[in-house]
Motif scaffolding. Structure first.
Motif, PDB file in Angstrom:
ATOM      1  N   ALA A   1       0.755  -1.201   0.151  1.00 21.27           N
ATOM      2  CA  ALA A   1       0.039  -0.007   0.111  1.00 21.27           C
ATOM      3  C   ALA A   1       0.711   1.423   0.058  1.00 21.27           C
TER       4      ALA A   1
ATOM      5  N   ALA B   1      -4.199   0.613  -2.698  1.00 19.75           N
ATOM      6  CA  ALA B   1      -3.908   0.750  -1.306  1.00 19.75           C
ATOM      7  C   ALA B   1      -5.123  -0.006  -0.798  1.00 19.75           C
ATOM      8  N   THR B   2      -6.317   0.288  -0.936  1.00 19.25           N
ATOM      9  CA  THR B   2      -7.608  -0.660  -0.727  1.00 19.25           C
ATOM     10  C   THR B   2      -7.407  -2.298  -0.828  1.00 19.25           C
TER      11      THR B   2
ATOM     12  N   THR C   1      -4.644  -4.041  -1.328  1.00 18.41           N
ATOM     13  CA  THR C   1      -3.652  -4.545  -0.779  1.00 18.41           C
ATOM     14  C   THR C   1      -4.051  -4.939   0.947  1.00 18.41           C
ATOM     15  N   TRP C   2      -4.801  -3.880   1.595  1.00 17.11           N
ATOM     16  CA  TRP C   2      -5.226  -4.046   2.699  1.00 17.11           C
ATOM     17  C   TRP C   2      -6.279  -5.346   2.714  1.00 17.11           C
TER      18      TRP C   2
END
Length: 385
Positions: A283, A353-354, A356-357
């Motif tokens: 992220a 990023a969302t 990968t989280w």
């Protein structure tokens, strides 16, 4: 000991040959159909998913059948390997004859491939009689798959007028090299008793769930690496793939020692926990080193899972169930990627990023399943050494 070493070498050779067909179909089929034969991407993708679903279903069916008739393993593997190798080139070369002909060729190839894949995988129970031996066999599988991937990639640079020779060469090499599994299955017949034990599904469900969740999460992240935001992508798609494959190959060298099912499950939980940290790190950036580590995480979790299978799988049907679930998980990973991308070819920075989280959370769930529930399972019923 010398006989065991010869058997291991034969197993590695057979795995490399068999993997030629699998990796070539995975790496080349969609690319060649779309880029060389101009097949509609939606049609090509539907053919690929249909073949994968048929292969997954056949894995389970073959596993159940071999659990009841293990003495037929060598004969089944030999015939199935010949049929799958013969039909493999048609999954691409029949493109000018339309999608229905391609579908027929794809189904024949994928279904017959299960007939050699499941008995060869089930040999792990005979050759990997303890966790240490199973770990070495899993290392050999990792190296053999990497070698097969490199050989299969040879066909990626061929045009429509030159694609047939590489495909036929891959099929012939897979048949010749992979045939090492036939005398091996005859010399080490599958155990006819294991399928009668109490576990009706063939595998502990928490282990299966942890494996599927981990495969979906890490597989989706690996596919997402080809669609990184423009500002964070470290290189071209080919370079990204090379970095991931390099990391996966290096995982065979990790000094893992699995002395018992309990320790193996804890190591698997730790590997998924580390993968969760790595996924969260994506992220904040995607340098080349992280892509190598992603491949390393993929290879390590796969290696540990296969090292544990001889102790956890209840005969051939356990292997059939595991490979079926793994292949369906790979298809689910593709759907997860499509859902993350939406209708654009690359992620936005916030979108990636969302994504990968979400992968990180999934890896943590896999780690908890392996480390908590399965350690308890091992203590209550499975052998610990």
């Amino acid at each position: 000991m010398r006989n065991w070493r010869r058997a291991w070498i034969a197993y590695f050779i057979a795995h490399t040959g068999k993997s030629l067909l699998w990796t070539a179909s995975d790496l080349l089929t969609l690319y060649l159909l779309v880029s060389v034969y101009a097949v509609d991407p939606i049609v090509a993708g539907a053919l690929f998913l249909a073949g994968l679903a048929a292969n997954a279903t056949a894995d389970l069916a073959v596993g159940i059948w071999l659990g009841r008739h293990p003495h037929h393993a060598a004969r089944l593997a030999g015939v199935a390997l010949a049929l799958s190798a013969t039909s493999f080139p048609a999954t691409v070369l029949m493109a000018p004859h339309g999608p229905w002909v391609l579908l027929a060729a794809t189904l024949i190839f994928r279904i017959t491939y299960a007939g050699c894949d499941v008995p060869h995988n089930a040999l792990l129970t005979r050759l990997g009689s303890d966790p240490a031996r199973a770990t070495w066999l899993a290392r050999g599988r990792t190296i053999g798959t990497a070698l097969a991937s490199l050989l299969a990639a040879w066909g990626a640079n061929s045009g429509a007028n030159a694609i047939a020779p590489p495909l036929y060469s891959i099929a012939f090499a897979a048949l010749v090299v992979g045939s090492a599994m036939v005398p091996l299955l005859a010399a080490f017949p599958l155990d006819p008793e294991r399928h009668r034990r109490a576990r009706s599904v063939g595998l502990p469900l928490p282990f299966l769930a942890a494996s599927v969740i981990g495969i979906v999460a890490l597989g989706a992240l690996a596919k997402a690496a080809l669609h990184l935001p423009t500002l964070t992508a470290p290189a071209s798609g080919a370079t990204i793939l090379a970095l991931v494959i390099a990391g996966r190959t290096l995982s065979a060298l990790i000094p893992i020692r699995i002395g018992s099912i309990r320790s193996g499950l804890l190591i698997l939980a730790g590997a998924y926990g580390a993968a969760a940290t790595l996924a969260a790190g994506f992220a904040f950036g995607s340098p080349s080193a992280m892509l190598v580590l992603l491949g390393f995480a993929l290879g390590t979790t796969n290696l540990i899972g296969w090292a544990l299978l001889p102790a956890l799988a209840d005969g051939p049907r356990g292997y059939g169930l595991y490979t079926m679930a793994s292949k369906l998980a790979l298809g689910t990973a593709g759907l997860a990627l499509a859902g993350g991308l939406g209708r654009v070819p690359a992620f936005t920075s916030d979108g990636f990023a969302t994504f990968t989280w979400m992968v990180a959370v999934s890896c943590l769930v896999a780690a908890l399943l392996a480390g908590l529930r399965l350690t308890s399972l091992a203590a209550r019923g499975f052998p610990s050494s």
